[in-house]
Design a protein around this motif. Sequence first.
Motif, PDB file in Angstrom:
ATOM      1  N   ALA A   1       8.537   4.825  -2.664  1.00 49.63           N
ATOM      2  CA  ALA A   1       7.135   4.705  -2.262  1.00 49.63           C
ATOM      3  C   ALA A   1       6.933   3.439  -1.421  1.00 49.63           C
ATOM      4  CB  ALA A   1       6.230   4.691  -3.485  1.00 49.63           C
ATOM      5  N   ALA A   2       7.603   2.354  -1.825  1.00 49.98           N
ATOM      6  CA  ALA A   2       7.524   1.108  -1.060  1.00 49.98           C
ATOM      7  C   ALA A   2       8.138   1.294   0.325  1.00 49.98           C
ATOM      8  CB  ALA A   2       8.231  -0.015  -1.813  1.00 49.98           C
ATOM      9  N   TRP A   3       9.252   2.017   0.397  1.00 52.45           N
ATOM     10  CA  TRP A   3       9.912   2.294   1.675  1.00 52.45           C
ATOM     11  C   TRP A   3       8.997   3.132   2.567  1.00 52.45           C
ATOM     12  CZ3 TRP A   3      13.040   0.938   5.246  1.00 52.45           C
ATOM     13  CH2 TRP A   3      13.663   1.843   6.105  1.00 52.45           C
ATOM     14  N   ALA A   4       8.357   4.133   1.986  1.00 52.51           N
ATOM     15  CA  ALA A   4       7.434   4.985   2.747  1.00 52.51           C
ATOM     16  C   ALA A   4       6.269   4.159   3.291  1.00 52.51           C
ATOM     17  CB  ALA A   4       6.920   6.125   1.878  1.00 52.51           C
ATOM     18  N   ASP A   5       5.729   3.269   2.450  1.00 50.03           N
ATOM     19  CA  ASP A   5       4.643   2.398   2.901  1.00 50.03           C
ATOM     20  C   ASP A   5       5.101   1.502   4.044  1.00 50.03           C
ATOM     21  OD1 ASP A   5       2.960   3.468   0.968  1.00 50.03           O
ATOM     22  OD2 ASP A   5       3.163   1.751  -0.398  1.00 50.03           O
ATOM     23  N   TYR A   6       6.296   0.955   3.911  1.00 50.15           N
ATOM     24  CA  TYR A   6       6.837   0.094   4.955  1.00 50.15           C
ATOM     25  C   TYR A   6       7.015   0.878   6.262  1.00 50.15           C
ATOM     26  CZ  TYR A   6      10.037  -2.787   7.633  1.00 50.15           C
ATOM     27  OH  TYR A   6      10.616  -3.505   8.643  1.00 50.15           O
ATOM     28  N   CYS A   7       7.594   2.062   6.166  1.00 48.71           N
ATOM     29  CA  CYS A   7       7.822   2.885   7.360  1.00 48.71           C
ATOM     30  C   CYS A   7       6.512   3.300   8.021  1.00 48.71           C
ATOM     31  CB  CYS A   7       8.637   4.132   7.002  1.00 48.71           C
ATOM     32  SG  CYS A   7      10.357   3.779   6.612  1.00 48.71           S
TER      33      CYS A   7
ATOM     34  N   GLY B   1       3.888   1.520   7.998  1.00 43.89           N
ATOM     35  CA  GLY B   1       3.210   0.323   8.457  1.00 43.89           C
ATOM     36  C   GLY B   1       2.025  -0.073   7.598  1.00 43.89           C
ATOM     37  N   THR B   2       1.963   0.458   6.387  1.00 46.49           N
ATOM     38  CA  THR B   2       0.827   0.154   5.521  1.00 46.49           C
ATOM     39  C   THR B   2       1.097  -0.980   4.549  1.00 46.49           C
ATOM     40  OG1 THR B   2       1.495   1.898   3.965  1.00 46.49           O
ATOM     41  CG2 THR B   2      -0.100   2.488   5.678  1.00 46.49           C
ATOM     42  N   SER B   3       2.339  -1.440   4.458  1.00 46.32           N
ATOM     43  CA  SER B   3       2.665  -2.539   3.551  1.00 46.32           C
ATOM     44  C   SER B   3       4.016  -3.107   3.916  1.00 46.32           C
ATOM     45  CB  SER B   3       2.710  -2.047   2.105  1.00 46.32           C
ATOM     46  OG  SER B   3       3.168  -3.076   1.273  1.00 46.32           O
ATOM     47  N   ASP B   4       4.108  -4.420   3.852  1.00 45.69           N
ATOM     48  CA  ASP B   4       5.413  -5.052   4.024  1.00 45.69           C
ATOM     49  C   ASP B   4       5.668  -6.056   2.913  1.00 45.69           C
ATOM     50  OD1 ASP B   4       4.584  -7.488   6.643  1.00 45.69           O
ATOM     51  OD2 ASP B   4       3.615  -6.990   4.762  1.00 45.69           O
ATOM     52  N   ALA B   5       4.860  -5.978   1.872  1.00 43.73           N
ATOM     53  CA  ALA B   5       5.014  -6.906   0.740  1.00 43.73           C
ATOM     54  C   ALA B   5       6.215  -6.535  -0.115  1.00 43.73           C
ATOM     55  CB  ALA B   5       3.750  -6.887  -0.122  1.00 43.73           C
ATOM     56  N   ALA B   6       6.855  -7.545  -0.662  1.00 38.52           N
ATOM     57  CA  ALA B   6       7.979  -7.321  -1.572  1.00 38.52           C
ATOM     58  C   ALA B   6       7.460  -6.729  -2.880  1.00 38.52           C
ATOM     59  CB  ALA B   6       8.710  -8.621  -1.850  1.00 38.52           C
ATOM     60  N   HIS B   7       8.218  -5.842  -3.435  1.00 38.77           N
ATOM     61  CA  HIS B   7       7.875  -5.209  -4.709  1.00 38.77           C
ATOM     62  C   HIS B   7       8.795  -5.744  -5.789  1.00 38.77           C
ATOM     63  CE1 HIS B   7       5.115  -2.159  -3.124  1.00 38.77           C
ATOM     64  NE2 HIS B   7       5.827  -2.322  -2.033  1.00 38.77           N
ATOM     65  N   GLU B   8       8.363  -5.599  -7.003  1.00 40.16           N
ATOM     66  CA  GLU B   8       9.175  -6.069  -8.136  1.00 40.16           C
ATOM     67  C   GLU B   8      10.015  -4.944  -8.656  1.00 40.16           C
ATOM     68  OE1 GLU B   8       8.491  -9.214  -9.999  1.00 40.16           O
ATOM     69  OE2 GLU B   8       6.792  -9.878  -8.867  1.00 40.16           O
TER      70      GLU B   8
END
Length: 87
Positions: free
Chosen positions: A72-78, A80-87
């Motif tokens: 989900a974090a990768w999808a957000d990054y791709c 362009g909706t998030s580039d924050a690090a996840h835990e």
Amino acid sequence: MSDMAMSQLLKRIRRADIAVHGFRSTCRDWAGEATNFAREEIEMVLARTITSATERGYRRGRALDKRRELMAAWADYCAGTSDAAHE
């Protein structure tokens, strides 16, 4: 998604300049450099083979929730909706 499915997609969109492995490599680089996900979680998402026979013997779970979060974090990054690090 299998390598073959990705290859067919690239063929359909006429992108012979892109290699399927590039998607995996890019995801691995991003996850390792820009997130706080554990190495093991990243490798599981990429469906890497566990080379250690001992580790293979003890790893029983599939860590679906962790893998889902990373993807989900990768999808957000791709997207362009998030580039924050996840835990």
